[in-house]
Design a protein around this motif. Sequence first.
Motif, short mmCIF file in Angstrom:
data_model
loop_
_atom_site.label_atom_id
_atom_site.label_comp_id
_atom_site.label_asym_id
_atom_site.label_seq_id
_atom_site.Cartn_x
_atom_site.Cartn_y
_atom_site.Cartn_z
N UNK A 143 0.84 -1.20 0.00
CA UNK A 143 0.00 0.00 0.00
C UNK A 143 0.88 1.24 0.00
N UNK A 144 0.24 2.40 -0.05
CA UNK A 144 0.99 3.67 -0.06
C UNK A 144 1.86 3.76 1.18
N UNK A 145 3.13 3.96 0.97
CA UNK A 145 4.06 4.00 2.11
C UNK A 145 4.11 5.41 2.71
N UNK A 146 4.73 5.49 3.87
CA UNK A 146 4.93 6.78 4.53
C UNK A 146 6.15 7.46 3.90
N UNK A 207 4.18 2.43 9.11
CA UNK A 207 4.20 2.38 10.58
C UNK A 207 4.64 1.04 11.18
N UNK A 266 -1.01 -7.33 1.61
CA UNK A 266 -1.73 -6.04 1.73
C UNK A 266 -2.70 -6.12 2.91
N UNK A 267 -3.38 -7.25 3.05
CA UNK A 267 -4.33 -7.43 4.15
C UNK A 267 -3.63 -7.32 5.50
N UNK A 268 -2.42 -7.88 5.57
CA UNK A 268 -1.67 -7.88 6.82
C UNK A 268 -1.23 -6.45 7.18
N UNK A 270 -2.73 -3.74 6.30
CA UNK A 270 -3.91 -2.95 6.68
C UNK A 270 -4.42 -3.32 8.06
N UNK A 271 -4.09 -4.51 8.52
CA UNK A 271 -4.43 -4.87 9.90
C UNK A 271 -3.43 -4.27 10.88
N UNK A 273 -0.82 -1.82 10.37
CA UNK A 273 -0.42 -0.42 10.34
C UNK A 273 -1.24 0.50 11.25
N UNK A 274 -2.57 0.31 11.34
CA UNK A 274 -3.33 1.20 12.23
C UNK A 274 -2.86 1.15 13.68
N UNK A 277 0.62 2.92 13.91
CA UNK A 277 0.64 4.39 13.80
C UNK A 277 0.18 5.01 15.13
N UNK A 278 -0.74 4.36 15.80
CA UNK A 278 -1.18 4.88 17.10
C UNK A 278 -0.05 4.78 18.14
#
Lengths: 354, 354
Positions: A143-146, A207, A266-268, A270-271, A273-274, A277-278
């Motif tokens: 996905x889009x990286x930082x 993240x 990608x699924x991993x 998206x699970x 990274x949130x 980042x917190x």
Amino acid sequence: AATVLAVPLSTPAIAQQNPKINWRLTSSFPKSLDTIYGGADDIAKHVAAATDGNFTIQPFAGGEIVPGLQAADAVSAGTVEMCHTCSYYFVGKDPTFAIGTAIPFGMNARLTNSWFYQGNGNTLMNEFYAKHQIYGMPAGNTGAQMGGWFRKEINTVDDFKGVKMRIAGIAGKVLEKLGAVPQQIAGGDIYPALEKGTIDAAEWVGPYDDHKLGFYKVAKYYYYPAFWEGGPTIHAFINLDKWNSLPKHYQSALTDACAFANTNMMAKYDLKNPMAIKQIVSQGTTLRPFSQDILEACYTAAMDVYKGISATNADFKKVYDDQVAFKKEGYLWMQLSEYTFDTFMMIQQRNGKI
Amino acid sequence: AATVLAVPLSTPAIAQQNPKINWRLTSSFPKSLDTIYGGADDIAKHVAAATDGNFTIQPFAGGEIVPGLQAADAVSAGTVEMCHTCSYYFVGKDPTFAIGTAIPFGMNARLTNSWFYQGNGNTLMNEFYAKHQIYGMPAGNTGAQMGGWFRKEINTVDDFKGVKMRIAGIAGKVLEKLGAVPQQIAGGDIYPALEKGTIDAAEWVGPYDDHKLGFYKVAKYYYYPAFWEGGPTIHAFINLDKWNSLPKHYQSALTDACAFANTNMMAKYDLKNPMAIKQIVSQGTTLRPFSQDILEACYTAAMDVYKGISATNADFKKVYDDQVAFKKEGYLWMQLSEYTFDTFMMIQQRNGKI
């Protein structure tokens, strides 16, 4: 009687149905990065499972057989049958390799998949890879990286002047046009370089992976997005002769295992990274978007870079032009339902209404 | 000598390695919709290829064996081994089926995949599906759909009052709260109903499929987004006993074929929708986003509906609550790099700079 007679005759044919084949895969990543290294595990497990354990692929971490950045060379030479790597690590050989992963202001993960699977992506890239004795398939996406970690704020285009940044390939060339000094540094060496101040900034992934490497301890500002990696593909590269010599149904099992690995990575992310980042923000990091001015200056610089490469490299031009035509249509479409739906949901998220 | 002796002993085991298995799959879709029907073809072709032609799945279009909306019943009963369908077609049995596909203000395609593959999606939905003798796997996605075709403008929430709209399931219940009159009409019957004015509006999928069905000829306004389908999954439903009786490596081949179909359908829509939306607009259709007020009123109505169902249906509540928790995190993360990158690229697209 006919049945009895048939047994010895049919035995060799049946025995060859699922021949024992053992391959080695060299990853460009360390095992500690379970997301990106995990793609190789997914491929190996799914191929073994689909072939009843007869076609096995043993994954090795970067450095165990060859260094991570030499994975494609090992595949071209036939030292290993396959690798799991980023095509753009090999821009030194030919910038066309970069398009296989992501180029600055390329596409998001979904359009990237569409270009590979249904557009001309896989066909064109494999025409090119064949010149290096490689057959390639998408087998992961981050996905889009930082945009990376900066020790000082980057508010204006001028703030990039003199900034020593760990950033490779074509993205480095783009930032160079703004006055930054791109550095090529292997993943494991980034942290000490940033800590000592040998470099001022570094980009890695996002993240979850970045948190593991601890960059938040040595740089305060975490910028987004990595405009050079809107949806980078991780590739399975297979030695072309080895690929051609595989039984057709093993080619199919491997193809589908790579498709699974592609979606699953990608699924991993998206699970994971949130949560990451917190954690990062709670540890004192300041999140900042690159300004519109900076993005526009980089966009202009990137177009210059592409013009330059296209003028002298026919392979690059052919693949690049095809991807641009695809991207233009894709971003027309995605701004309707997709963008409006996401925008509304993000507003609900921000307002604490989910 | 040992080798020679081993042959007759091992023959039965080897012969069973790739047993001949032939299944039938009933699709809920007509063959004319190559995108959504195509997922069944992908599954069948990839399973056959990975098993050297020994495990074959023959797909049938909706209506050939059973009507499209009875596909899950045929699988539960074992009339066919599997189907390719939308879980939410079966909300009449239990609203929990809806969450398998998409619910109003759910998630986009990427977060949906993440919830299924890495979150608790597949586990929770299969706990539920097992009660209906079904094992389910994602095997296609359309991306965020369009909000549908309207014969008159919908500028305010009040404009929905009395509008007879072809829209099914939970989305119908949401619009009903705004005063619309939801209608359940099979795909093939929508066009004549809209033409005669029996209904005032209809939603189907998106530009490519909608263009094929010709709705642009009988309704002027094409609204977006379908807030009830942010990234709907198309499922492969397999009779649970048939699934359990499959050799493990056939289960794996089928799992990976579904993963391929899932990604490939999304890829196909992203290739074909851009061309179709341009054709639709060139034929005189007016594109309109639903207003923020309308989306917010629908959001509030949707939360009411979920509260109502959750109060009386423990299965729904369990799966819904899990998905909401996942969604909250996902949309926090996606608004950073992903959204900023896409926004910038869309601006370039609008400005003619791609």
